[in-house]
Motif scaffolding. Structure first.
Motif, PDB file in Angstrom:
ATOM      1  N   GLU A 171     -40.658  79.499  35.817  1.00  0.00           N
ATOM      2  CA  GLU A 171     -42.111  79.500  35.663  1.00  0.00           C
ATOM      3  C   GLU A 171     -42.696  80.907  35.816  1.00  0.00           C
ATOM      4  OE1 GLU A 171     -44.052  77.105  34.796  1.00  0.00           O
ATOM      5  OE2 GLU A 171     -42.447  75.578  34.692  1.00  0.00           O
ATOM      6  N   TRP A 172     -42.166  81.670  36.809  1.00  0.00           N
ATOM      7  CA  TRP A 172     -42.643  83.043  37.006  1.00  0.00           C
ATOM      8  C   TRP A 172     -42.325  83.925  35.809  1.00  0.00           C
ATOM      9  CZ3 TRP A 172     -39.799  87.567  37.280  1.00  0.00           C
ATOM     10  CH2 TRP A 172     -40.505  88.696  37.648  1.00  0.00           C
ATOM     11  N   LYS A 173     -41.143  83.729  35.235  1.00  0.00           N
ATOM     12  CA  LYS A 173     -40.764  84.511  34.045  1.00  0.00           C
ATOM     13  C   LYS A 173     -41.676  84.207  32.875  1.00  0.00           C
ATOM     14  CE  LYS A 173     -36.725  85.703  31.251  1.00  0.00           C
ATOM     15  NZ  LYS A 173     -35.285  85.395  30.985  1.00  0.00           N
ATOM     16  N   GLU A 174     -42.068  82.931  32.714  1.00  0.00           N
ATOM     17  CA  GLU A 174     -42.988  82.568  31.631  1.00  0.00           C
ATOM     18  C   GLU A 174     -44.368  83.229  31.838  1.00  0.00           C
ATOM     19  OE1 GLU A 174     -43.867  80.831  28.081  1.00  0.00           O
ATOM     20  OE2 GLU A 174     -41.950  80.807  29.137  1.00  0.00           O
ATOM     21  N   GLN A 175     -44.857  83.219  33.089  1.00  0.00           N
ATOM     22  CA  GLN A 175     -46.133  83.871  33.386  1.00  0.00           C
ATOM     23  C   GLN A 175     -46.064  85.372  33.138  1.00  0.00           C
ATOM     24  OE1 GLN A 175     -49.053  82.527  34.211  1.00  0.00           O
ATOM     25  NE2 GLN A 175     -48.226  80.446  34.038  1.00  0.00           N
ATOM     26  N   TRP A 176     -44.912  85.994  33.499  1.00  0.00           N
ATOM     27  CA  TRP A 176     -44.737  87.433  33.267  1.00  0.00           C
ATOM     28  C   TRP A 176     -44.720  87.744  31.784  1.00  0.00           C
ATOM     29  CZ3 TRP A 176     -40.839  90.370  30.974  1.00  0.00           C
ATOM     30  CH2 TRP A 176     -40.920  91.735  31.189  1.00  0.00           C
ATOM     31  N   ARG A 177     -44.114  86.871  30.977  1.00  0.00           N
ATOM     32  CA  ARG A 177     -44.090  87.092  29.517  1.00  0.00           C
ATOM     33  C   ARG A 177     -45.508  87.014  28.947  1.00  0.00           C
ATOM     34  NH1 ARG A 177     -40.842  83.395  28.435  1.00  0.00           N
ATOM     35  NH2 ARG A 177     -38.905  84.589  28.556  1.00  0.00           N
ATOM     36  N   VAL A 178     -46.314  86.056  29.442  1.00  0.00           N
ATOM     37  CA  VAL A 178     -47.708  85.936  28.974  1.00  0.00           C
ATOM     38  C   VAL A 178     -48.500  87.193  29.330  1.00  0.00           C
ATOM     39  CG1 VAL A 178     -49.840  84.649  29.267  1.00  0.00           C
ATOM     40  CG2 VAL A 178     -47.687  83.420  29.039  1.00  0.00           C
ATOM     41  N   CYS A 179     -48.319  87.691  30.575  1.00  0.00           N
ATOM     42  CA  CYS A 179     -49.013  88.907  30.983  1.00  0.00           C
ATOM     43  C   CYS A 179     -48.567  90.107  30.136  1.00  0.00           C
ATOM     44  CB  CYS A 179     -48.764  89.184  32.471  1.00  0.00           C
ATOM     45  SG  CYS A 179     -49.508  87.961  33.582  1.00  0.00           S
ATOM     46  N   ARG A 180     -47.267  90.146  29.817  1.00  0.00           N
ATOM     47  CA  ARG A 180     -46.763  91.249  28.979  1.00  0.00           C
ATOM     48  C   ARG A 180     -47.377  91.229  27.586  1.00  0.00           C
ATOM     49  NH1 ARG A 180     -44.812  96.309  29.335  1.00  0.00           N
ATOM     50  NH2 ARG A 180     -43.413  96.779  27.610  1.00  0.00           N
ATOM     51  N   GLU A 181     -47.535  90.043  27.006  1.00  0.00           N
ATOM     52  CA  GLU A 181     -48.164  89.940  25.683  1.00  0.00           C
ATOM     53  C   GLU A 181     -49.632  90.373  25.747  1.00  0.00           C
ATOM     54  OE1 GLU A 181     -47.606  86.046  24.248  1.00  0.00           O
ATOM     55  OE2 GLU A 181     -45.465  86.293  23.786  1.00  0.00           O
ATOM     56  N   LYS A 182     -50.325  90.015  26.842  1.00  0.00           N
ATOM     57  CA  LYS A 182     -51.711  90.464  26.982  1.00  0.00           C
ATOM     58  C   LYS A 182     -51.788  91.993  27.055  1.00  0.00           C
ATOM     59  CE  LYS A 182     -53.535  86.317  29.267  1.00  0.00           C
ATOM     60  NZ  LYS A 182     -54.128  85.771  30.508  1.00  0.00           N
ATOM     61  N   GLN A 183     -50.871  92.613  27.813  1.00  0.00           N
ATOM     62  CA  GLN A 183     -50.852  94.065  27.890  1.00  0.00           C
ATOM     63  C   GLN A 183     -50.590  94.697  26.532  1.00  0.00           C
ATOM     64  OE1 GLN A 183     -47.998  95.172  30.846  1.00  0.00           O
ATOM     65  NE2 GLN A 183     -49.212  94.403  32.582  1.00  0.00           N
ATOM     66  N   LEU A 184     -49.667  94.093  25.751  1.00  0.00           N
ATOM     67  CA  LEU A 184     -49.382  94.628  24.411  1.00  0.00           C
ATOM     68  C   LEU A 184     -50.597  94.517  23.495  1.00  0.00           C
ATOM     69  CD1 LEU A 184     -45.762  93.272  23.845  1.00  0.00           C
ATOM     70  CD2 LEU A 184     -46.434  95.636  24.286  1.00  0.00           C
ATOM     71  N   SER A 185     -51.330  93.379  23.584  1.00  0.00           N
ATOM     72  CA  SER A 185     -52.536  93.230  22.754  1.00  0.00           C
ATOM     73  C   SER A 185     -53.590  94.260  23.153  1.00  0.00           C
ATOM     74  CB  SER A 185     -53.092  91.805  22.900  1.00  0.00           C
ATOM     75  OG  SER A 185     -53.498  91.566  24.250  1.00  0.00           O
ATOM     76  N   LEU A 186     -53.760  94.528  24.458  1.00  0.00           N
ATOM     77  CA  LEU A 186     -54.718  95.542  24.897  1.00  0.00           C
ATOM     78  C   LEU A 186     -54.317  96.933  24.413  1.00  0.00           C
ATOM     79  CD1 LEU A 186     -55.411  94.371  28.579  1.00  0.00           C
ATOM     80  CD2 LEU A 186     -56.970  94.228  26.629  1.00  0.00           C
ATOM     81  N   ARG A 187     -53.002  97.236  24.476  1.00  0.00           N
ATOM     82  CA  ARG A 187     -52.541  98.526  23.971  1.00  0.00           C
ATOM     83  C   ARG A 187     -52.761  98.662  22.481  1.00  0.00           C
ATOM     84  NH1 ARG A 187     -46.563  99.588  26.094  1.00  0.00           N
ATOM     85  NH2 ARG A 187     -46.909 101.460  24.839  1.00  0.00           N
TER      86      ARG A 187
END
Length: 308
Positions: free
Chosen positions: A38-54
């Motif tokens: 579950e933590w890995k899935e949340q980390w992947r979602v946060c990573r995608e948000k960071q990529l969209s912001l970049r």
């Protein structure tokens, strides 16, 4: 010693090869593995948000860079125009000053020649006594001077007209080249903006499709997880009711079979052991099914990451 020995034998026959401490450790490991997933899935979602912001920051920086380049080109073009106009004005002023200086030199030479000729004429008139010859010579001299002046003025007018015509032709050619350059720059900037808009539209479509696919996968996983939990809960409820009925039945049998022989007690204990073994087998089957389910989820996640 005999009581401890028979207790160990009874625990082994009751719980099987797995003792409660090992079962508890295995349960903690499974809980930890699930929490890590579950933590890995949340980390992947946060990573995608960071990529969209970049990506948004990169797009904004690119637009600002393009606007700055266009502004700098416009400023350079305006500065070049001002420099050319200044050079043209200074050249026109120099040419006008040069023509004035040449005219003044010609005028000075003519005045000098006039004064010389006048002094010579006066001396000749003083020395000559023939007034008729002096009058003829003076008329001829006046005609020659007027003809020379007319020739000089005609030459000056012709030179000025040629210079003015050449300046008009140069001005038309310069304006035509500037218009062509502006059209080329506008066409290039329009093409760049159109290509950038098309790329951004394709990238936004890809992001929307990726988000829709991700939501569909999450919904499918949630549905599968809820279905498996419902099935496991129903199985556990059935087994619990079965155990409850068996325990109630066993208590009734113990109350009614207080005077039964030792072999009847052994038969009931044997039946209880068989049921525990079946339950242990069911637990093993459930663990195998859970491992298979985790393996399938890991393969699906790896496949979706490869596609992304």
């Amino acid at each position: 010693y005999l009581a401890r020995k028979f207790f160990y034998l009874w625990a082994k026959m009751t719980f099987g090869q797995v003792i409660p401490s090992k079962a508890r450790c295995f349960y903690d490991q499974k809980i930890l593995h699930k929490t890590f997933g579950e933590w890995k899935e949340q980390w992947r979602v946060c990573r995608e948000k960071q990529l969209s912001l970049r990506a948004d920051n990169h797009y904004r920086h690119l637009l600002l860079n393009l606007v700055f380049k266009a502004w700098r080109a416009h400023v350079c073009q305006q500065q070049g125009k001002r420099n050319k106009c200044y050079v043209a004005e200074s050249h026109a002023k120099k040419q006008a000053l040069l023509r004035t200086w040449l005219h003044w030199l010609v005028y000075v030479d003519v005045q000098r020649t006039k004064h010389g000729m006048q002094s010579v004429a006066l001396a000749f008139r003083e020395r000559s006594c023939l007034r008729i010859s002096w009058a003829v010579w003076r008329r001829q001299h006046y005609q020659k001077c007027s003809g020379h002046k007319m020739n000089i003025l005609a030459l000056q007018h012709w030179a000025q007209s040629l210079q003015f015509r050449a300046w008009l032709q140069w001005r038309e050619l310069y304006l035509h080249t500037q218009n062509e350059k502006q059209k080329d720059t506008r066409a290039v900037t329009h093409h760049q903006h159109w290509e950038l808009r098309r790329c951004v539209g394709a990238w936004l479509g890809y992001l929307n499709l990726h988000r829709v696919k991700k939501q569909q996968n999450e919904l499918a996983q949630e549905f599968h997880r809820s279905r498996m939990l419902r099935r496991c809960f129903s199985d556990w409820q059935l087994s619990w009711e079965c155990r409850k009925r068996m325990r109630a039945h066993q208590r009734d049998l113990e109350k009614q079979a207080a005077r039964i022989a030792l072999w009847r007690v052994f038969a009931h204990w044997k039946r209880y052991v068989v049921l525990c073994v079946e339950e242990a087998q069911q637990c093993e089957l459930a663990e195998k099914h859970y491992k298979y389910h985790l393996l399938v989820r890991a393969l699906l996640c790896a496949r979706w990451e490869g596609l992304c």
